[in-house]
Design a protein around this motif. Sequence first.
Motif, mmCIF file in Angstrom:
data_model
loop_
_atom_site.group_PDB
_atom_site.id
_atom_site.type_symbol
_atom_site.label_atom_id
_atom_site.label_comp_id
_atom_site.label_asym_id
_atom_site.label_seq_id
_atom_site.Cartn_x
_atom_site.Cartn_y
_atom_site.Cartn_z
ATOM 1 N N ALA A 192 -13.278 -2.903 -3.714
ATOM 2 C CA ALA A 192 -11.376 -2.688 -3.095
ATOM 3 C C ALA A 192 -11.226 -3.959 -4.604
ATOM 4 N N SER A 193 -11.534 -4.554 -5.553
ATOM 5 C CA SER A 193 -11.074 -5.326 -6.278
ATOM 6 C C SER A 193 -9.934 -4.283 -7.142
ATOM 7 N N GLY A 194 -10.200 -3.076 -7.524
ATOM 8 C CA GLY A 194 -9.235 -1.874 -8.327
ATOM 9 C C GLY A 194 -8.548 -1.633 -8.055
ATOM 10 N N PHE A 195 -7.753 -2.365 -6.557
ATOM 11 C CA PHE A 195 -6.515 -1.652 -5.909
ATOM 12 C C PHE A 195 -5.482 -3.024 -6.442
ATOM 13 N N ASN A 196 -4.265 -1.892 -6.870
ATOM 14 C CA ASN A 196 -2.963 -2.386 -7.891
ATOM 15 C C ASN A 196 -2.286 -3.492 -6.530
ATOM 16 N N PRO A 197 -1.579 -3.681 -6.710
ATOM 17 C CA PRO A 197 -0.901 -4.861 -5.894
ATOM 18 C C PRO A 197 0.580 -3.912 -5.717
ATOM 19 N N CYS A 198 1.562 -3.367 -4.862
ATOM 20 C CA CYS A 198 2.342 -2.716 -4.456
ATOM 21 C C CYS A 198 3.518 -2.957 -5.421
ATOM 22 N N VAL A 199 4.123 -2.521 -5.940
ATOM 23 C CA VAL A 199 5.555 -2.992 -6.641
ATOM 24 C C VAL A 199 6.705 -2.438 -6.160
ATOM 25 N N LYS A 202 9.375 6.595 1.314
ATOM 26 C CA LYS A 202 10.365 5.026 1.137
ATOM 27 C C LYS A 202 9.206 4.770 1.402
ATOM 28 N N ALA A 203 8.786 2.598 1.149
ATOM 29 C CA ALA A 203 7.488 2.175 0.682
ATOM 30 C C ALA A 203 6.280 3.166 0.844
ATOM 31 N N GLN A 204 6.268 4.173 0.134
ATOM 32 C CA GLN A 204 4.999 4.711 -0.340
ATOM 33 C C GLN A 204 4.396 5.112 0.516
ATOM 34 N N ALA A 205 4.601 5.105 1.983
ATOM 35 C CA ALA A 205 3.836 5.760 2.565
ATOM 36 C C ALA A 205 3.154 6.810 2.340
ATOM 37 N N HIS A 206 3.835 7.739 2.214
ATOM 38 C CA HIS A 206 3.714 9.111 2.356
ATOM 39 C C HIS A 206 4.101 9.852 0.888
ATOM 40 N N ILE A 207 3.227 11.076 0.463
ATOM 41 C CA ILE A 207 4.053 11.751 -0.478
ATOM 42 C C ILE A 207 3.815 13.853 -0.136
ATOM 43 N N PRO A 212 7.795 -0.711 7.804
ATOM 44 C CA PRO A 212 7.810 -2.384 7.843
ATOM 45 C C PRO A 212 7.807 -3.137 6.761
ATOM 46 N N TYR A 213 6.822 -1.718 6.499
ATOM 47 C CA TYR A 213 6.789 -2.252 3.873
ATOM 48 C C TYR A 213 7.940 -1.978 3.917
ATOM 49 N N LEU A 214 9.238 -1.242 4.148
ATOM 50 C CA LEU A 214 10.292 -1.357 3.026
ATOM 51 C C LEU A 214 10.464 -1.685 1.560
ATOM 52 N N HIS A 215 10.718 -3.234 1.636
ATOM 53 C CA HIS A 215 10.091 -3.896 0.563
ATOM 54 C C HIS A 215 9.662 -4.070 -0.748
ATOM 55 N N THR A 216 8.778 -2.779 -0.797
ATOM 56 C CA THR A 216 7.827 -2.270 -1.726
ATOM 57 C C THR A 216 8.181 -1.284 -1.999
ATOM 58 N N ALA A 217 9.139 -0.643 -1.794
ATOM 59 C CA ALA A 217 9.589 0.339 -2.712
ATOM 60 C C ALA A 217 11.175 1.427 -1.315
ATOM 61 N N PRO A 218 12.436 0.438 -1.488
ATOM 62 C CA PRO A 218 13.407 0.978 -0.513
ATOM 63 C C PRO A 218 13.964 2.453 -0.215
ATOM 64 N N ASN A 219 13.291 2.833 -1.604
ATOM 65 C CA ASN A 219 13.976 4.647 -1.889
ATOM 66 C C ASN A 219 13.180 5.378 -2.166
#
Length: 218
Positions: free
Chosen positions: A60-67, A161-166, A203-210
């Motif tokens: 799992a070390s290759g995962f990038n942090p949320c931006v 929003k929150a990069q939860a779906h695409i 709950p994680y809208l701070h990662t991508a609010p739009n």
Amino acid sequence: VDLLGAIQQGDFATADQVLSDWQFTSLPGGREQSAIWSNPENHQIYGPNGNAPQGAPISASGFNPCVTASGSVATGPAPEAGEINASIYQAARQMHGFDTSSGPEGGNQACAWSVDHVLAKAGIEPMRSEWVPTWSDNFKAGKGARVSYEDAQPGDIIISKAQAHIGVCMTKGCTQILSNSSSRGSFSWTSDGQFDGRYDSHPYLHTAPNEEIWRVKK
């Protein structure tokens, strides 16, 4: 079900059945990354008897942090929607109803997986990632150009929003989106341009609010 007890004992399969889409058994390595726990070495380190050192579980070390959505994004006029958009749009139309039950979590977490299949059918190199934030990072790294709702065209890719779906924009202005339906296990959810507001209270809208709309570059 003793949810806390299941997590403490490392019984993540049971915990995953109880948790909702937005809850995690641990960070990293929660519901969306449950395959990580098939590695017995991770149980020894991060399980109930492990010493849990700092760092991500093995593999799992290759995962990038949320931006955040305010991160570095190319500016300037959006490129014209050409053959790539047309190919993605046609592929998405043809794949409407595509069975995603063979995808992650039996189709429950197959939104990025299904869009990757759309790209492949369109003759575009897939992202090969089932984690939505990785798509956003790859687009920002040069695989796409950010566009507004006003400029959006069929075949653009939209991230919630929150990069939860695409999903895939199916109309001008991205007023209609086609994406994976977790409940049906198929690429069949037709929603409005904001995913029917499904992620407005994430709950994680701070990662991508739009929402983010991207135009794919080959």
